[in-house]
Scaffold this motif. Structure first.
Motif, PDB file in Angstrom:
ATOM      1  N   SER A  77       0.807  -1.226   0.000  1.00 16.51           N
ATOM      2  CA  SER A  77       0.000   0.000   0.000  1.00 16.51           C
ATOM      3  C   SER A  77       0.842   1.279   0.000  1.00 16.51           C
ATOM      4  O   SER A  77       0.373   2.320  -0.441  1.00 16.51           O
ATOM      5  N   ASP A  78       2.077   1.216   0.453  1.00 16.13           N
ATOM      6  CA  ASP A  78       2.909   2.420   0.507  1.00 16.13           C
ATOM      7  C   ASP A  78       3.815   2.581  -0.715  1.00 16.13           C
ATOM      8  O   ASP A  78       4.745   3.377  -0.704  1.00 16.13           O
ATOM      9  N   ILE A  79       3.541   1.879  -1.787  1.00 17.35           N
ATOM     10  CA  ILE A  79       4.365   1.929  -2.994  1.00 17.35           C
ATOM     11  C   ILE A  79       4.220   3.297  -3.678  1.00 17.35           C
ATOM     12  O   ILE A  79       3.126   3.844  -3.759  1.00 17.35           O
ATOM     13  N   SER A  80       5.320   3.846  -4.141  1.00 21.79           N
ATOM     14  CA  SER A  80       5.290   5.174  -4.769  1.00 21.79           C
ATOM     15  C   SER A  80       4.817   5.074  -6.218  1.00 21.79           C
ATOM     16  O   SER A  80       4.881   4.006  -6.835  1.00 21.79           O
ATOM     17  N   PHE A  81       4.383   6.213  -6.752  1.00 17.53           N
ATOM     18  CA  PHE A  81       3.935   6.230  -8.141  1.00 17.53           C
ATOM     19  C   PHE A  81       5.084   5.941  -9.102  1.00 17.53           C
ATOM     20  O   PHE A  81       4.894   5.294 -10.126  1.00 17.53           O
ATOM     21  N   ALA A  82       6.280   6.396  -8.766  1.00 17.05           N
ATOM     22  CA  ALA A  82       7.445   6.121  -9.611  1.00 17.05           C
ATOM     23  C   ALA A  82       7.730   4.618  -9.647  1.00 17.05           C
ATOM     24  O   ALA A  82       8.032   4.057 -10.716  1.00 17.05           O
ATOM     25  N   THR A  83       7.624   3.960  -8.510  1.00 15.72           N
ATOM     26  CA  THR A  83       7.831   2.511  -8.454  1.00 15.72           C
ATOM     27  C   THR A  83       6.732   1.787  -9.218  1.00 15.72           C
ATOM     28  O   THR A  83       7.008   0.829  -9.954  1.00 15.72           O
ATOM     29  N   LEU A  84       5.491   2.262  -9.071  1.00 12.30           N
ATOM     30  CA  LEU A  84       4.370   1.677  -9.822  1.00 12.30           C
ATOM     31  C   LEU A  84       4.615   1.776 -11.326  1.00 12.30           C
ATOM     32  O   LEU A  84       4.416   0.805 -12.063  1.00 12.30           O
ATOM     33  N   ALA A  85       5.042   2.944 -11.761  1.00 12.50           N
ATOM     34  CA  ALA A  85       5.307   3.154 -13.191  1.00 12.50           C
ATOM     35  C   ALA A  85       6.434   2.243 -13.681  1.00 12.50           C
ATOM     36  O   ALA A  85       6.347   1.670 -14.774  1.00 12.50           O
ATOM     37  N   SER A  86       7.468   2.092 -12.865  1.00 10.09           N
ATOM     38  CA  SER A  86       8.588   1.219 -13.247  1.00 10.09           C
ATOM     39  C   SER A  86       8.153  -0.236 -13.335  1.00 10.09           C
ATOM     40  O   SER A  86       8.533  -0.953 -14.265  1.00 10.09           O
ATOM     41  N   ILE A  87       7.369  -0.677 -12.373  1.00  9.01           N
ATOM     42  CA  ILE A  87       6.894  -2.067 -12.368  1.00  9.01           C
ATOM     43  C   ILE A  87       5.977  -2.315 -13.566  1.00  9.01           C
ATOM     44  O   ILE A  87       6.090  -3.343 -14.241  1.00  9.01           O
ATOM     45  N   GLN A  88       5.081  -1.359 -13.833  1.00  8.26           N
ATOM     46  CA  GLN A  88       4.184  -1.514 -14.971  1.00  8.26           C
ATOM     47  C   GLN A  88       4.979  -1.582 -16.276  1.00  8.26           C
ATOM     48  O   GLN A  88       4.690  -2.417 -17.141  1.00  8.26           O
ATOM     49  N   LEU A  89       5.983  -0.738 -16.419  1.00  8.62           N
ATOM     50  CA  LEU A  89       6.826  -0.760 -17.615  1.00  8.62           C
ATOM     51  C   LEU A  89       7.543  -2.105 -17.750  1.00  8.62           C
ATOM     52  O   LEU A  89       7.574  -2.696 -18.835  1.00  8.62           O
ATOM     53  N   LEU A  90       8.089  -2.597 -16.657  1.00  6.28           N
ATOM     54  CA  LEU A  90       8.780  -3.888 -16.675  1.00  6.28           C
ATOM     55  C   LEU A  90       7.826  -5.021 -17.075  1.00  6.28           C
ATOM     56  O   LEU A  90       8.174  -5.876 -17.900  1.00  6.28           O
ATOM     57  N   ILE A  91       6.633  -5.010 -16.511  1.00  7.55           N
ATOM     58  CA  ILE A  91       5.649  -6.052 -16.844  1.00  7.55           C
ATOM     59  C   ILE A  91       5.265  -5.972 -18.317  1.00  7.55           C
ATOM     60  O   ILE A  91       5.178  -6.993 -19.004  1.00  7.55           O
TER      61      ILE A  91
END
Length: 181
Positions: A77-91
């Motif tokens: 729940s505490d994941i940052s938007f930058a981390t979310l964007a990076s994970i989405q890009l990787l996926i």
């Protein structure tokens, strides 16, 4: 007695299954061409259609983030938007890699029936690269997508990976069958 095309395809032999005037005619025209087409090329065509559909707006970053971001927030729940964007890009890039690995393996399987050796792999790789280029070109016309040369390279790497895995599996299968013979 008419056993239907489905029964004729599996282990077909004219003398065993066909009778009368029908004997031989359908075997000459239909059977030798239909079985390889369906067995080897239908999966290739189906996978290409799936890639084409996924290349549209349906699987754009905007749409995939609708289910991916809530899922990732549920996990952390505490994941940052930058981390979310990076994970989405990787996926998304892993999806490119995977879909073209599968396409190349299916292409190799179909081509290998007529073209043995490394030539089948080269033809499969070139065909996958051409399809990747057309796919990215197609994406350039979709407002929510972008077609990039980098994605074509990722797709080609995926195709190469699929061919390496398929070749390794094929060699192991051949080796194992030779050991049990």
């Amino acid at each position: 007695e008419d056993q239907g095309l489905g029964k004729l395809v599996a282990g077909h032999s004219c003398a065993r299954h066909c009778s009368g005037a029908r004997r031989g005619l359908h075997c000459f025209f239909v059977m030798p061409k239909l079985v390889p087409l369906v067995k080897y090329w239908a999966p290739v065509i189906a996978w290409m259609l799936l890639i084409f559909v996924a290349s549209g707006d349906l699987m754009s970053a905007e749409h995939t983030s609708r289910f991916l971001v809530p899922f990732l927030r549920w996990i952390a729940s505490d994941i940052s938007f930058a981390t979310l964007a990076s994970i989405q890009l990787l996926i998304r890039k892993c999806a490119h890699l995977t879909e073209y690995a599968i396409l190349a393996a299916l292409l190799w399987r179909a081509i290998h029936q007529r073209q043995a050796g490394w030539r089948a792999a080269v033809i499969a790789l070139v065909a996958a690269a051409i399809y990747a280029s057309f796919d990215e070109f197609h994406q350039s016309f979709i407002p929510s997508r972008t077609g990039t040369p980098q994605d074509v390279m990722i797709d080609c790497c995926g195709a190469l990976l699929g061919l390496l895995i398929g070749s390794s599996w094929s060699r192991r299968k051949t080796r194992d069958s030779n050991l049990t013979s």
